[in-house]
Scaffold this active site. Structure first.
Site, PDB file in Angstrom:
ATOM      1  N   GLU A   1       0.843  -1.199   0.000  1.00 44.99           N
ATOM      2  CA  GLU A   1       0.000   0.000   0.000  1.00 44.99           C
ATOM      3  C   GLU A   1       0.877   1.248   0.000  1.00 44.99           C
ATOM      4  O   GLU A   1       1.995   1.226   0.514  1.00 44.99           O
ATOM      5  CB  GLU A   1      -0.816   0.027   1.299  1.00 44.99           C
ATOM      6  CG  GLU A   1      -2.300  -0.079   1.200  1.00 44.99           C
ATOM      7  CD  GLU A   1      -3.036   0.989   0.435  1.00 44.99           C
ATOM      8  OE1 GLU A   1      -2.538   1.517  -0.580  1.00 44.99           O
ATOM      9  OE2 GLU A   1      -4.156   1.271   0.843  1.00 44.99           O
ATOM     10  N   ASP A   2       0.371   2.340  -0.539  1.00 45.90           N
ATOM     11  CA  ASP A   2       1.122   3.595  -0.478  1.00 45.90           C
ATOM     12  C   ASP A   2       1.096   4.208   0.910  1.00 45.90           C
ATOM     13  O   ASP A   2       2.116   4.655   1.419  1.00 45.90           O
ATOM     14  CB  ASP A   2       0.607   4.604  -1.531  1.00 45.90           C
ATOM     15  CG  ASP A   2      -0.891   4.884  -1.420  1.00 45.90           C
ATOM     16  OD1 ASP A   2      -1.587   4.239  -0.602  1.00 45.90           O
ATOM     17  OD2 ASP A   2      -1.377   5.750  -2.178  1.00 45.90           O
TER      18      ASP A   2
ATOM     19  N   ASP B   1      -3.701   5.645   6.413  1.00 45.37           N
ATOM     20  CA  ASP B   1      -4.092   6.917   7.026  1.00 45.37           C
ATOM     21  C   ASP B   1      -5.072   6.615   8.168  1.00 45.37           C
ATOM     22  O   ASP B   1      -4.657   6.388   9.293  1.00 45.37           O
ATOM     23  CB  ASP B   1      -4.687   7.783   5.915  1.00 45.37           C
ATOM     24  CG  ASP B   1      -5.105   9.160   6.375  1.00 45.37           C
ATOM     25  OD1 ASP B   1      -4.555   9.652   7.362  1.00 45.37           O
ATOM     26  OD2 ASP B   1      -5.992   9.756   5.736  1.00 45.37           O
TER      27      ASP B   1
ATOM     28  N   PHE C   1      -0.853  16.137   4.514  1.00 43.06           N
ATOM     29  CA  PHE C   1      -1.123  15.594   3.188  1.00 43.06           C
ATOM     30  C   PHE C   1       0.140  15.610   2.336  1.00 43.06           C
ATOM     31  O   PHE C   1       0.768  16.646   2.148  1.00 43.06           O
ATOM     32  CB  PHE C   1      -2.235  16.391   2.490  1.00 43.06           C
ATOM     33  CG  PHE C   1      -2.674  15.751   1.213  1.00 43.06           C
ATOM     34  CD1 PHE C   1      -3.558  14.681   1.218  1.00 43.06           C
ATOM     35  CD2 PHE C   1      -2.172  16.193  -0.007  1.00 43.06           C
ATOM     36  CE1 PHE C   1      -3.946  14.065   0.040  1.00 43.06           C
ATOM     37  CE2 PHE C   1      -2.553  15.577  -1.199  1.00 43.06           C
ATOM     38  CZ  PHE C   1      -3.439  14.517  -1.165  1.00 43.06           C
TER      39      PHE C   1
ATOM     40  N   ARG D   1       1.970  12.066  -9.094  1.00 46.17           N
ATOM     41  CA  ARG D   1       2.410  10.679  -8.844  1.00 46.17           C
ATOM     42  C   ARG D   1       3.817  10.401  -9.377  1.00 46.17           C
ATOM     43  O   ARG D   1       4.517   9.540  -8.881  1.00 46.17           O
ATOM     44  CB  ARG D   1       1.456   9.676  -9.515  1.00 46.17           C
ATOM     45  CG  ARG D   1       0.059   9.647  -8.958  1.00 46.17           C
ATOM     46  CD  ARG D   1      -0.670   8.422  -9.498  1.00 46.17           C
ATOM     47  NE  ARG D   1      -2.114   8.494  -9.329  1.00 46.17           N
ATOM     48  CZ  ARG D   1      -2.757   8.171  -8.209  1.00 46.17           C
ATOM     49  NH1 ARG D   1      -2.079   7.789  -7.148  1.00 46.17           N
ATOM     50  NH2 ARG D   1      -4.069   8.239  -8.143  1.00 46.17           N
TER      51      ARG D   1
END
Ligand code: 5GP
Length: 179
Positions: A104-105, A108, A157, A170
């Site tokens: 996963e990136d 959160d 963020f 990206r």
């Protein structure tokens, strides 16, 4: 890395993590995975789109044999008691008896992994672990067992290195944070 701010969709970001810092964290995590999964031929399950760059760098440094698949997750509200229904798109492989590592990136709130794990476990794998590039401990809302975290970051963020802001950013080799 670039020392200046960038603007994406009229939002300002400042340099946060350099490609070299990311590389160090990612190769360190790959070494742990290589040791832990030696001889087990795991199946890496890469969650698109955000995980693509992390997965590419991580898996280049994974020693030993492995398989790699790419999935998307789609979640929607079920009716009544079913709550959130999570659908996995693109997983055609039989995962029964396999050692799965979800890539996963970022974790959160943990909502995505909280719903994805039971869906994967229901398919009968031998084991499931999560490898995430970023983890924001301050925003976690669900209990998620994260064995492989490349970096913990504050609740801000971030964009770059696979992560986007409304579709853009990206491709950036460094990571930027909203100012
Ligand atoms: P969770 O389900 O854990 O709340 O969030 C997971 C998803 O939220 C990530 O896969 C990612 O798409 C998005 N996300 C959470 N924090 C960030 C962030 O700081 N930057 C970007 N670009 N996406 C984020």
């Amino acid at each position: 890395m670039g020392h200046s701010h960038i603007t994406i969709h009229n939002k300002a970001f400042r340099p946060y993590l350099s490609a070299a810092q990311l590389d160090e964290a990612v190769t360190g995590l790959a070494a742990r995975l290589s040791a832990d999964y030696a001889g087990r031929q795991p199946l890496f399950v890469v969650v698109l789109t955000g995980g693509f760059m992390f997965a590419s760098d991580l898996l280049k440094h994974f020693t030993g044999l492995c398989e790699i698949v790419f999935i998307r997750v789609a979640s929607y509200e079920g009716t009544g008691s079913t709550g959130v229904v999570q659908e996995i798109l693109g997983l055609r492989e039989d995962v029964q008896g396999r050692h799965l590592i979800v890539i996963e990136d970022i974790v959160d709130t943990g909502t995505t992994m909280h719903h994805l794990l039971p869906t994967l476990l229901a398919k009968g794998p031998a084991s499931v672990e999560i490898a995430t590039l970023f983890f924001k401990p301050e925003s976690l809302k669900h209990e998620v067992d994260l064995r492989y975290v490349a970096m913990e970051i504050p609740n801000d963020f971030v964009v770059g290195y696979g992560l986007d802001y409304d579709g853009l950013g990206r491709n950036l080799p460094d990571v930027y944070v909203a100012v």
